[in-house]
Design a protein around this motif. Sequence first.
Motif, mmCIF file in Angstrom:
data_model
loop_
_atom_site.group_PDB
_atom_site.id
_atom_site.type_symbol
_atom_site.label_atom_id
_atom_site.label_comp_id
_atom_site.label_asym_id
_atom_site.label_seq_id
_atom_site.Cartn_x
_atom_site.Cartn_y
_atom_site.Cartn_z
ATOM 1 N N THR A 115 48.151 -7.297 139.826
ATOM 2 C CA THR A 115 47.895 -6.171 140.724
ATOM 3 C C THR A 115 48.825 -4.991 140.458
ATOM 4 O O THR A 115 48.728 -3.972 141.142
ATOM 5 C CB THR A 115 48.061 -6.611 142.190
ATOM 6 N N THR B 205 50.502 -1.626 139.390
ATOM 7 C CA THR B 205 49.943 -0.304 139.118
ATOM 8 C C THR B 205 51.058 0.698 138.840
ATOM 9 O O THR B 205 52.246 0.362 138.879
ATOM 10 C CB THR B 205 49.111 0.192 140.317
ATOM 11 N N ASP C 59 52.006 2.960 140.801
ATOM 12 C CA ASP C 59 52.826 3.070 142.009
ATOM 13 C C ASP C 59 53.969 2.064 141.989
ATOM 14 O O ASP C 59 55.095 2.368 142.403
ATOM 15 C CB ASP C 59 51.963 2.849 143.254
ATOM 16 N N ASP C 60 53.684 0.867 141.492
ATOM 17 C CA ASP C 60 54.730 -0.147 141.379
ATOM 18 C C ASP C 60 55.787 0.272 140.363
ATOM 19 O O ASP C 60 56.978 0.020 140.553
ATOM 20 C CB ASP C 60 54.122 -1.490 140.976
#
Length: 430
Positions: free
Chosen positions: A255, A257, A259-260
């Motif tokens: 999961t 992305t 953003d991570d």
Amino acid sequence: MTRRVPRPADLAPLMRFRRFEPNSRKRRLSKAHKISDLRDIAKRRTPKGAFDYTDGAAELELSLARARQAFEDIEFHPAILRDVSQLDTSVEILGGRSALPFGIAPTGFTRMMHAEGERAGASAAGAVGIPFSLSTLGTTSPEGVAEANPDGRNWFQLYMQKNRDASMGLVERAEAAGFDTLLITVDVPAAGARLRDSYNGFSIPPQLTPATVLNAIPRPEWWWNFLTTEPLTFASLSEWDGTIGELLDSLFDPTMTFDDLAWIRDQWKGKVVVKGIQTLDDAKRVVDHGVDGIVLSNHGGRQLDRAPIPFHLLPSVAAELKGKTEVVLDTGIMSGADVVAAIAAGADFTLVGRAYLYGLMAGGREGVDRAIEILRTEIIRTMKLLGVSSVGELNPEHVTQLRRLAPVAADLSSSGGAAGLVANRRRTTA
């Protein structure tokens, strides 16, 4: 032609025998003059499962073969009548100095290749003045690596796991141990199909079966070291009983992305590098997220087979991003000439993985020393023959990439349909 009877004084210089080396490890390593020689020694001395885990890649292993072929296909352009009596092989990379334009890449399960594992790699890197990278799936703790390489540069490679607290706990330990750079690997939403491991039934830890016992008979030193040293422990988990592929799929977080990536960047005080870049667009996008460097890599061919060749991607990335970020290259490097070619083509630095592991399997710490020395010698010789006295002088004029593979035109209508496609294919293979 006048003949005479040889005199004893004439024969004496010819009768000098090489001094016998009683140390068997030193004796076999002295016969290695290329990384492929270390690979041959490693194959003889390491059980098949551990060797194939290191040597193999995903599926048909096309990505790895193509990456190596790309380096074999380079053409150098030497300059003559240059003073190369004094050479400087050092570079500045990610806020620090490296005595050579390569560092040791992060590798998983390293104590399975040889009982000395990451400690051998870290101490050898520290001794010569190059960075060492510890993998999340390493078999030595961050504290153990810092102990083995207390004055050198240590980097930590992060696989973001489904258990994010565990992942960031490792990052905090690496930071506390003085690691100065974080390598975030981003090409692992799932484990690649490493079929050699599947065929071998390779598991963590290695299991004793009739096949492994038979394979162990000519390799007693490896098993003796394995059975008489500390049991394998992992930085990222306490234990595991299954195949490596199952382990990786259980750990990797699909999961993750951009953003991570930004969130991780905010957690780390040192340099942040994204490893696993395989397109120019992704390279530009991660640079826009404020990272300090990128590693062009297809994971040594161990993830997506038929992935892009990092060395072929390098010129376009360097043209776009040189000066905006630091560009590192790995995958396929098997000689010092490969390192020089990568720097000339636009890389700021390179990482070597298998080359280091072949040395480790061939002779522990001394084998790693030998691998580094082979690469260093080849770098120096290649630079001298190119007519450059420092790494900074290398530039694209020194190297041409000769390509065996090139894209076929996508628009069939403009090339006569199927007949045009065949013609294009013939032209691109010329």
